[in-house]
Design an enzyme around this catalytic site. Structure first.
Site, PDB file in Angstrom:
ATOM      1  N   CYS A  17       1.146  -1.231   0.029  1.00 24.13           N
ATOM      2  CA  CYS A  17      -0.300  -0.153  -0.365  1.00 24.13           C
ATOM      3  C   CYS A  17       0.834   1.113   0.225  1.00 24.13           C
ATOM      4  O   CYS A  17       2.117   1.382   0.067  1.00 24.13           O
ATOM      5  CB  CYS A  17      -1.113   0.123   1.413  1.00 24.13           C
ATOM      6  SG  CYS A  17      -0.347   0.120   2.488  1.00 24.13           S
ATOM      7  N   CYS A  20       3.069   1.806   2.781  1.00 24.39           N
ATOM      8  CA  CYS A  20       4.726   1.363   2.458  1.00 24.39           C
ATOM      9  C   CYS A  20       5.377   1.252   2.243  1.00 24.39           C
ATOM     10  O   CYS A  20       6.468   1.534   2.185  1.00 24.39           O
ATOM     11  CB  CYS A  20       4.169  -0.786   1.575  1.00 24.39           C
ATOM     12  SG  CYS A  20       3.170  -1.388   2.937  1.00 24.39           S
ATOM     13  N   CYS A  83      46.789 -11.993 -15.269  1.00 28.44           N
ATOM     14  CA  CYS A  83      47.157 -12.250 -14.271  1.00 28.44           C
ATOM     15  C   CYS A  83      45.952 -12.268 -12.611  1.00 28.44           C
ATOM     16  O   CYS A  83      45.153 -11.470 -13.389  1.00 28.44           O
ATOM     17  CB  CYS A  83      48.103 -11.879 -13.899  1.00 28.44           C
ATOM     18  SG  CYS A  83      48.327 -10.477 -14.115  1.00 28.44           S
ATOM     19  N   CYS A  86      44.613  -8.450 -13.133  1.00 25.39           N
ATOM     20  CA  CYS A  86      43.753  -9.035 -13.996  1.00 25.39           C
ATOM     21  C   CYS A  86      42.488  -8.880 -13.915  1.00 25.39           C
ATOM     22  O   CYS A  86      41.463  -8.123 -13.863  1.00 25.39           O
ATOM     23  CB  CYS A  86      43.850  -9.571 -15.531  1.00 25.39           C
ATOM     24  SG  CYS A  86      45.669  -9.090 -16.546  1.00 25.39           S
ATOM     25  N   ASP A 487      22.876 -35.362  13.980  1.00 28.76           N
ATOM     26  CA  ASP A 487      20.985 -35.525  14.098  1.00 28.76           C
ATOM     27  C   ASP A 487      20.945 -37.500  14.367  1.00 28.76           C
ATOM     28  O   ASP A 487      21.973 -38.284  13.839  1.00 28.76           O
ATOM     29  CB  ASP A 487      20.152 -34.699  13.442  1.00 28.76           C
ATOM     30  CG  ASP A 487      18.694 -35.735  13.487  1.00 28.76           C
ATOM     31  OD1 ASP A 487      18.338 -35.079  14.755  1.00 28.76           O
ATOM     32  OD2 ASP A 487      18.526 -36.121  12.249  1.00 28.76           O
ATOM     33  N   ASP A 688      19.263 -33.733   8.276  1.00 34.82           N
ATOM     34  CA  ASP A 688      18.795 -34.135   7.028  1.00 34.82           C
ATOM     35  C   ASP A 688      17.949 -32.844   6.379  1.00 34.82           C
ATOM     36  O   ASP A 688      18.104 -32.738   5.121  1.00 34.82           O
ATOM     37  CB  ASP A 688      17.453 -34.725   6.887  1.00 34.82           C
ATOM     38  CG  ASP A 688      16.065 -34.402   7.730  1.00 34.82           C
ATOM     39  OD1 ASP A 688      16.557 -32.928   8.172  1.00 34.82           O
ATOM     40  OD2 ASP A 688      15.270 -34.406   8.550  1.00 34.82           O
ATOM     41  N   ASP A 692      16.161 -29.525  10.120  1.00 34.28           N
ATOM     42  CA  ASP A 692      17.516 -29.359  11.344  1.00 34.28           C
ATOM     43  C   ASP A 692      17.805 -28.381  10.177  1.00 34.28           C
ATOM     44  O   ASP A 692      19.456 -28.077  10.922  1.00 34.28           O
ATOM     45  CB  ASP A 692      18.735 -30.479  10.681  1.00 34.28           C
ATOM     46  CG  ASP A 692      18.249 -31.877  11.583  1.00 34.28           C
ATOM     47  OD1 ASP A 692      17.946 -31.632  12.832  1.00 34.28           O
ATOM     48  OD2 ASP A 692      18.488 -32.943  11.111  1.00 34.28           O
TER      49      ASP A 692
END
Length: 796
Positions: A17, A20, A83, A86, A487, A688, A692
């Protein structure tokens, strides 16, 4: 001098809006140096004009106001870099462009990776790179193919052969002198041999040097061009001013041989750099170009780009799966070695997922397309490896700072060398040759290649073994890990229950399993699957049960051979009015281990307890070896789980893990990891990658365990393509070895210059030897990094 006014066009996400938009404007207007801040709600953009304000300050102000500045990525191919100087010049040129938040340039891959804000035109970025003296193009628009790269390498090889052929007659007389042979060529012949090398084959150095000077900077090409031109010019001067009949001392061989040796070094360097990117090319080669699609029973051969989600494809034995998919029909095995590092074929049957690029085994399969293009597992792997190879390790910041002053410092030393020898009374010839040796011996190439080549080789070989390293920072941090937190479920254990104990009251375990298995036939409950798996493993043939019924919250019941049987939990036992009897002590001990119990009882004709089953999560293959490998390296292991203390203790004792945190909520795992870090430990968290995630983010290095094609690639700094715990110590090992190669390369690159430049300045190196050493330094750095390609995880 006042700083120029910069104009930014920032995309803003999250505005809904007018209030904002006003909040964003006020936030931007408060940043010191901002003169104009205007937000367009309809376009979701902010126009900002500021003096001396960093882009990150503006982004921080927007985020503090509660909104986001979305970014986009762009990759440019950069030609002409030689190099580390560069690299720094291209990065600075790109970072000066409005809308460029970050720019990372990789000398080994000759690519620039940019993070852009707002609508930044690639043409403006390309123009900035060209103004700095280089060429650029978007990767999507004609990046060089493998064939084009091979052609470029062939052109370099022919230029090198010609340079060596012309320089050889010039250097042979010098090599023959120690043996008493004086074969000095006439001056005119030396001139004819050296001139094509200097100005035709060596033209690339002049062009690159001119562009660098025009951009107000210096690079390796400038050093080579100045050094060889000085040697060539001195030779012309000596020849033209020589007395008639007197043979002058010429240095045509020095300039020609230096250029030939530098070309040799660049050619060997190009070959070696291609080998460091072999992992990417091997992965890209896995992508099939065509597939066979089934449409209304007909088979049609189509290009991969024509496929859509949910298309049904036919895959014959020996063919590669063209896309990620789900098996609809048929049974086979899949060779996923080049994708996940899994050495054994993986069985595939209806309902299983397959990964594009894997090889179908012995069976004909019909698969349904589930992912295409950039969303496929193979594409994400390639993207992850490319990102890791493009990223800069934190140690590279030191190299970047050195490279900014390296070439100017070498030029100053060369001038000081020239002046010093002249003041010491030496002739112009001696002074100039020593100054040329200083220019030629200096090699910023080795500094620029030390880190990226090691990262490319290390991440490439890791990917071949199923270890995806997300960025160079994770690679650098992982080598110093002192503690690893695991875990439990799905990481150290399979996550699927199995029968770990069973006891028959009459001693007949086979009969007990036959009766319980018969009750569970057709059930999809995890405990039922564990029961049926054990019966199948023991070769038992299960009978049919009559009047089968599910007992909600208690178990299952049915009639078998005229007897009414039931299988369920302790509540079923109590409701049936039965007592555990002799099994009470055994049940209590198994419950203390955290096991889930199921009682088999006979309801009629004679109510009694027949036996007891204990279900538990089984340890993964390799879990014990993984913990043992970490212990052998002095790395302390921790177990962090939400399960009860009994089951956690059983797993910890089986794996010899001393530090156990049980009954920890997922949100609290990160607090445990943070506490370990506050205690001075460098912590890696292994989980996993999904539930986690907070703990993975809280650790110094997060390691996500993958499972088949469902890999949480962006949840952690390192992702393991297979759910094999042994890959955890392997990931730490390849990180340690790669970081060691980086340090070795940087050590030799620095030491080479620290030793070589003073030797040249004091007249202890002639330009030919300096040129050979310069070429050798770059090649040795890349070759040292390539040794990582032979790494393999310990077969423990």
């Amino acid at each position: 001098m006042p700083s120029p006014t910069l104009r930014y066009d920032l995309p803003i996400a999250g505005m809904t809006c007018a209030s904002c938009a006003g909040r964003v404007e006020r936030a931007l207007g408060k940043v010191p140096g901002v003169s104009v801040a205007s937000v367009n709600l309809a376009l979701e953009r902010a126009h900002v004009e500021a003096d001396g304000v960093a882009l990150d300050d503006l982004i921080g102000a927007v985020q503090k106001a509660g909104y986001e500045v979305p970014s986009q990525r762009l990759e440019l191919a950069i030609d002409g870099m030689t190099c580390a100087s560069c690299v720094g010049r291209v990065e600075r040129a790109l970072l000066k462009q409005p809308g460029v938040r970050s720019a990372s340039v990789n000398l080994a891959t000759e690519r620039a990776h940019l993070e852009l804000l707002g609508s930044v035109e690639p043409a403006a970025l390309i123009k900035a790179v060209e103004a700095a003296g280089y060429h650029a193009r978007p990767i999507e628009e004609g990046a060089p193919s493998v064939d084009a790269a091979a052609r470029q390498l062939r052109r370099e090889r022919w230029a090198l052969i010609l340079a060596l052929a012309l320089a050889a007659p010039l250097v042979l007389p010098m090599l023959a002198q120690p043996f008493g042979l004086h074969l000095m060529l006439p001056a005119w012949l030396q001139f004819l041999l050296a001139t094509p090398v200097q100005f035709i084959l060596g033209a690339r150095f002049y062009v690159a040097a001119f562009k660098a000077v025009r951009a107000g900077a210096g690079n390796m090409d400038l050093l080579v061009a100045l050094g060889t031109s000085a040697g060539y010019g001195l030779s012309l001067y000596q020849w033209w001013t020589a007395h008639p009949g007197h043979t002058p001392h010429l240095y045509f061989e020095a300039s020609a041989v230096v250029i030939a040796l530098v070309l040799l070094g660049k050619y060997l360097e190009s070959r070696a750099k291609r080998q460091t990117s072999a992992a990417i090319r091997a992965l890209e080669a896995l992508r099939p170009e065509r597939a066979v699609r089934l449409v209304e029973g007909r088979e049609e051969d189509v290009g991969i780009a024509e496929l859509r989600l949910d298309d049904v494809l036919r895959v014959l034995p020996g063919e590669r799966f063209p896309v990620d998919g789900e098996v609809l029909e048929g049974e086979s095995h899949a060779d996923e070695a080049l994708i996940s590092g899994e050495s054994l074929p993986v069985p595939k049957r209806p309902g299983d997922r397959v990964t594009g690029g894997a090889i179908n085994g012995e069976g004909r399969l019909l698969i349904r397309t589930t992912a295409l293009g950039g969303e496929s597992v193979l594409a994400r792997i390639i993207r992850l490896v490319e990102d890791a190879q493009a990223a800069k390790a934190p140690i590279q910041k030191l190299v970047d700072r050195v490279s900014q002053v390296f070439v100017p410092a070498v030029l100053v030393i060369a001038v000081a060398t020239l002046a010093g020898w002249l003041l010491a009374g030496a002739g112009i010839e001696t002074a100039l040759i020593n100054a040329v040796a200083v220019l030629v011996i200096a090699c910023p190439c080795a500094l620029g290649l030390a880190t990226p080549t090691a990262i490319m080789a290390g991440t490439g070989v890791a990917a071949r073994h199923g270890i995806l390293i997300k960025d160079a920072e994770a690679l650098e941090l992982a080598h110093a890990i002192s503690d690893v937190a695991f875990d439990k479920t799905g990481t150290l254990t399979s996550g699927a229950p199995r029968i770990v104990h069973l006891h028959a009251c009459d001693g007949d375990e086979a009969a007990l399993l036959l009766q319980a298995g018969a009750l569970q036939r057709g059930s999809e409950h995890p405990l039922a699957r564990a029961m049926l798996a054990l019966a199948d493993e023991r070769g038992l043939v299960l009978a049919d049960v009559q009047a089968s019924q599910t007992l909600a919250g208690r178990g299952i019941a049915g009639r078998l051979d005229g007897r009414e049987l039931a299988l369920g939990n302790r509540r079923l036992l109590d409701e049936s009015g039965l007592q555990p009897g002799a099994l009470a002590e055994r049940a209590q001990a198994w419950e203390a281990e955290g096991r889930t119990l199921s009682w088999l009882i006979e309801r009629a004709p004679q109510p009694r307890v027949l036996g007891l089953f204990a279900f538990g999560d089984s340890l993964k293959d390799g879990a014990a070896q993984a913990i043992a490998a970490l212990n052998a390296r002095g790395i302390r292991s921790h177990l962090i789980t939400g399960d009860n203390r009994g089951s956690a203790r059983v797993v910890a004792e089986a794996l010899q893990i001393a530090d156990v945190h049980a009954e920890v909520l997922p949100a609290d795992k990160s607090a445990v990891v943070a506490a370990l870090r506050q205690g001075g430990a460098r912590v890696a968290m292994v989980g996993d990658g999904i539930n986690d995630a907070p703990a993975l983010a809280a650790a110094d290095v997060g390691i996500a365990m993958g499972g088949g094609t469902d890999v949480a690639m962006h949840a952690a700094g390192i992702t393991l393509m297979r759910g094999d715990p042994r890959l955890v110590p392997a990931a730490l090992d390849i990180s340690r070895r790669t970081y060691a190669k980086i340090r070795q390369n940087l050590f030799w690159a620095f030491v080479y210059n620290l030793i070589g430049i003073p030797l040249a300045a004091f007249g202890l190196l002639n330009p030919v030897v300096a040129g050979a050493a310069m070429a050798l330094s770059s090649v040795s750095v890349v070759s040292n990094a390539l040794l990582l390609r032979y790494w393999k995880p310990d077969a423990s």
